[in-house]
Design an enzyme around this catalytic site. Structure first.
Site, PDB file in Angstrom:
ATOM      1  N   HIS A 297      13.026  89.918 -83.911  1.00  0.00           N
ATOM      2  CA  HIS A 297      12.111  90.621 -83.030  1.00  0.00           C
ATOM      3  C   HIS A 297      12.513  90.350 -81.601  1.00  0.00           C
ATOM      4  CE1 HIS A 297       9.351  91.971 -86.086  1.00  0.00           C
ATOM      5  NE2 HIS A 297       9.417  90.777 -86.642  1.00  0.00           N
TER       6      HIS A 297
ATOM      7  N   CYS B 288      14.022  95.464 -81.542  1.00  0.00           N
ATOM      8  CA  CYS B 288      13.450  96.409 -80.598  1.00  0.00           C
ATOM      9  C   CYS B 288      14.162  96.201 -79.261  1.00  0.00           C
ATOM     10  CB  CYS B 288      11.964  96.162 -80.427  1.00  0.00           C
ATOM     11  SG  CYS B 288      11.068  96.425 -81.959  1.00  0.00           S
TER      12      CYS B 288
END
Lengths: 395, 551
Positions: free
Chosen positions: A147, A189
């Site tokens: 992440h 991301c």
């Protein structure tokens, strides 16, 4: 005008003439990192394990793959299929299998350890199997997933690595000639922000999504209960598994990157070429196998130029010499004793710490008696205190 | 209680009036003094304890590195290391002046060739008929022995296989010439031979210097200016050799494995074979030590991803394509030991193919062994007939001879080694130079790193190691200059080890990079409330004092 262009072209070509004649890379290394823990991040570990399986299939030996898994999904109590990890709902392929070598697991996967791994700054007791032993002839593949956000990637929910940290680590690798060419892949991301800061040469970087974009998972397995793979990694793997059939594949990185489909990935995968020697054109022409495989250049002995009988004669002569020498040593000439002495000397030169350890051992020996005396005195003191206090309380 | 808005307004006005009219009681001087003292002590704690403590705990220790010297080595000083060649002349039947003449002739011959530009050449006469014996302590690169043979019509120079000796046969007639030019022929013959022997070394050194970024490349044959096919081939050959050979290490580990897809052979007499055929070479290779282990794996077919061999009906043999050899080994399943010990590992694989696949040879050359650069060698044993359950020493002889050749090649010897002692000498010189270059480049990288990364800590240990490395480099250079290559090699090795250890110091991991906004975010909640009170009270105090001063 045209002349001057030609001239500059010529000038740019000249310094590379030596580089062009350079032999191909001599080894391949892969650093595969997942950075997230916990069951719901199953897909990140599946991503990494899929890549691990692919590079292993294409020939990189386990000793040259560094696999960093922060959690153990195969043995997670929530796993409905114990001992396995799947990257597809069809569950055709168990990624965990029976031949897997995890180099760093659980809480060993930290930012510090990752940077140490890249820069090889370890204490002496870290074994070779846990080190990145690449050199100036090595092509290195670095794959990261987890992440992330704008210019950072979270490690284990507790810390994060910034794009600068990564850039500095690669710069140090380049300074010490720890790679020849490096392919950096990242699936998080805002992944493309992670390689913006790189500044060392010969890096090709690619990521799953641009700034302010999320990277999405591909699909979930309802029996496993969570998403099993990320989109970008899924399509990269699809290319690697369906197009790269064997180690002789001549497909290029250009082919791989052209296979990105923004519709399918649902984000804008990024590429960075400017650091690479020769830019985009040269980078695109690199074979996929240059980074994902382990194509070793092979030299077949040329029987024509080699004089075998002469060689055998030489070897036989050496053997004879060796036998004579052995005989000499058995008799015990002065010469051999001198040789051993010099060997010891060189040993002492090479290990100056030897004498230090001796000293330490001596000190420890000397301290033993003192320590015992101190212990005895302390014991008696405590006993005296106890007796005294019991007398005082009685009065 | 309900308050009329008008009423409350007047109430406020009244209290304000009250405040204006009624001053708080004047503080007595003791309280004022105490107040000032309190503020002063708070500030002194902040300034004299807090600030130094903060600076001390957040500062990064950076030891002083001799950056200039490190960069000097990296940018050119290392390239000035010279590796001279010393030729020793043994001519028991020649007079001193005759021998001198021959030296002059040879010097002339080799100076016309471009090869000896890069290495200094020295001569010594250790044995002549009448002249004084001069002997240096240096290591002799080649000794040239003169043998009188009156029957020969032209001088013959021949390198002895077993030692670094060049044997020159001459007849006394050749020494005398009518034109006062002595020994031109002999000199020319020796010069040509020397050229032939040492061309490989010269090229290696030149390539080494040319591929090192800190050296001036203009002089070299590998520089970009000489862009022709000849140059191309030369540098390609050198590059191949460089990539093939391992870096010098004081200890190598050799792992010899036998893989076979079937159940036989179950055993091999490898120990005896090694001690007979490989040990002499390992023992004679005196600049490194070796450890050897062996293993035997049954039911180990070659990699499934490799294209299967094809049968050639004409030659009656199985053929593997050369381009498939890279995938021959099943790296996932063959238990090939990675680097375990101190030194690098060299793998040698003996593959005994299945009976149905014999003889198995490589397409084109028809050979059955190959080298994998920097990794090891593979050899296929095409035994005729049934494979015995125990492979004897004799069966292993050709294999081990192949391995020994591959080993020498992987250690950096030339493609066609002629005399082993001479090769060893050459390797000592080349390794010395490459170690010096490598150590210098590491030191240079370290210096640049220390300058470019301000947040990286540099422990004292690193500075110490750098100084030691520099000392060793100096010693290596001095020894090399004097021709004592053994000690030069040792010093160069130590220099490299120290430089590497300095670079890879485990405490030198740079702190995680914090952007400035992170720092503000960390410090503000902590220092904000304290800082506001402290600053406010300080300003108040100063303000209070100013008017009193003006009065």
């Amino acid at each position: 005008m045209r002349c001057s262009i030609l001239f500059t072209l010529l000038l740019t070509l000249l310094p590379t003439s030596l580089a062009n004649t350079k032999a191909p890379h001599t080894s391949n290394w892969a650093v595969l990192v997942s950075t997230s823990r916990f069951w719901f991040n199953y897909r990140h570990l599946a991503n990494v394990l899929s890549l691990y399986r692919t590079v292993k299939r294409l020939g990189i030996p386990d000793s040259q793959i560094l696999l960093l898994l922060p959690d153990d999904m195969a043995c997670n109590p929530r796993n409905a299929f114990p001992g396995t990890v799947y990257n597809n709902a069809d569950r055709a392929l168990d990624l965990y299998g029976d031949n897997i070598e995890v180099d760093y697991r659980g809480y060993d996967v930290t930012v510090e350890n990752f940077i140490r791994l890249l820069t090889d700054r370890w204490p002496d007791d870290v074994p070779r199997s846990k080190r990145l032993g690449s050199d100036e002839g090595s092509n290195v593949l670095v794959y990261m997933t987890g992440h992330g956000g704008n210019e950072f990637l979270k490690f284990q929910d507790s810390e994060e690595i910034g794009s600068w940290d990564l850039a500095h680590a690669f710069a140090q690798m380049w300074a010490k000639k720890r790679y020849r060419e490096l392919l950096f892949m990242i699936d998080t991301c805002q992944a493309n922000t992670m390689f913006e800061r790189f500044y060392s040469p010969n890096i090709i970087a690619t990521g799953s999504s641009g700034i302010d974009e999320s990277s999405y998972s591909h699909h979930a397995d309802t029996d496993v209960g969570v998403a099993v793979i990320d989109r970008w990694t899924y399509y990269v793997l699809e290319f690697l598994e369906t197009q790269i059939k064997d180690q002789q594949s001549k497909l290029t990185l250009g082919d791989l990157f052209n296979s990105y489909d923004e519709e399918k990935v649902r984000s804008r995968p990024g590429l960075r070429w400017d650091l690479f020697d020769g830019g985009e054109a040269a980078g695109r022409s690199r074979l996929v196998m240059d980074f994902f495989g382990n194509v070793q250049g092979v030299e077949v002995n040329d029987a024509n130029t080699f004089n075998e009988t002469e060689w055998i004669q030489g070897m036989e002569w050496l053997a004879q010499m060796f036998k004579d020498k052995e005989l000499d040593q058995r008799i015990g000439t002065q010469d051999s004793s001198q040789v051993t002495l010099t060997k010891q000397e060189t040993l002492a030169m090479a290990h100056p710490t030897n004498s230090q350890t001796h000293k330490i051992a001596k000190i420890m020996k000397g301290q033993q008696w003192e320590q015992k005396a101190v212990g005895a005195i302390a014991l008696f003191g405590v006993a005296a205190l106890w007796v005294g206090s019991s007398i005082f309380t009685r009065t | 209680m309900e308050i009329n808005p008008k009423q409350s307004a007047s109430f406020v006005a009244r209290t304000l009036q009250n405040k204006e009219s009624k001053q708080p009681p004047a503080e007595d001087t003791a309280t004022v003094k105490a107040k000032a003292r309190v503020i002063f002590s708070f500030w002194s704690v902040v300034l004299f304890l807090g600030l130094p403590l903060w600076l001390w705990t957040t500062s990064i220790h950076r030891a002083n590195l001799p950056v200039q010297e490190m960069l000097a080595w990296a940018n050119g000083k290392a390239c000035e290391v010279d590796v001279p060649l010393l030729f020793d002349i043994k001519a028991p039947k020649l007079t001193h002046s005759e021998a001198q003449d021959i030296i002059r002739g040879t010097s002339h011959a080799i100076s016309s060739s471009k090869n000896f530009d890069i290495q200094r050449v020295q001569w010594q006469l250790s044995e002549t008929l009448d002249g004084p014996r001069s002997r240096n302590s240096e290591e002799v690169a080649l000794s040239i022995e003169f043998l009188e043979d009156s029957s020969s019509s032209a001088p013959i120079a021949q390198l002895l296989l077993q030692s670094k000796t060049l044997l020159v046969q001459y007849s006394p007639a050749m020494l005398r010439s009518n034109f006062g030019v002595y020994s031109v022929d002999i000199g020319k013959v020796i010069g040509e031979k020397l050229d032939e022997i040492f061309v490989e070394e010269q090229l290696s050194i030149e390539y080494l210097l040319a591929s090192y970024s800190g050296c001036n490349k203009q002089l070299s044959r590998f520089s970009s200016t000489g862009n022709n096919a000849d140059h191309f081939e030369l540098s390609a050959k050198q590059a191949r050799r460089r990539t093939r050979s391992l870096k010098y290490a004081p200890t190598y580990h050799i792992s010899i494995s036998l893989f076979t897809p079937g159940p036989v052979p179950t055993s091999w007499d490898i120990e005896a074979a090694i001690s007979e055929y490989l040990l002499p070479l390992l023992e004679s290779y005196s600049i490194s030590n070796f450890t050897v282990d062996t293993q035997l794996q049954l039911y180990a077919p070659f990699s499934p991803s490799m294209r299967s061999p094809e049968f050639d009906w004409i030659k009656q043999q199985w053929i593997i394509r050369e381009e498939d050899l890279g995938g021959f080994m099943d790296t996932a399943n063959w238990p090939l030991s990675p680097n375990i010990g101190a030194g690098p590992t060299l793998n040698f694989i003996l593959y005994v193919p299945d009976e149905s696949l014999r003889p198995l040879v490589i397409n084109g050359s028809g050979d059955h062994s190959w080298i994998i650069p920097q990794w090891g060698g593979v050899s296929i044993l095409n035994h005729v007939g049934r494979i015995p359950t125990i492979l004897s020493k004799e069966h292993l002889r050709p294999v081990l001879l192949t391995f020994s050749r591959q080993l020498l090649s992987l250690l950096g010897a030339s493609d066609n080694p002629t005399s082993f002692p001479q090769q060893l000498q050459m390797l000592t010189r080349i390794h010395t130079l490459s170690l010096i270059l490598s150590a210098s480049s590491t030191l240079g990288s370290l210096a640049q790193l220390a300058e470019s990364l301000a947040t990286i800590p540099i422990p004292e240990e690193v500075a110490l190691r750098v100084t030691r490395a520099l000392d060793h480099l100096q010693m290596a250079q001095r020894n090399s200059h004097a021709g004592r290559f053994r000690s030069a090699l040792e010093y160069a090795r130590l220099a490299k080890a120290e430089a590497e250890k300095a670079f890879f110091e485990k405490d030198m991991v740079s702190q995680v990079y914090f952007p400035d906004e992170h720092k503000v975010a960390v410090y503000l909640p902590l220092l904000g409330p304290i800082g506001v009170t402290l600053l406010a009270s300080l300003f108040k105090e100063i303000k209070k004092r100013r008017p009193t001063k003006s009065q």
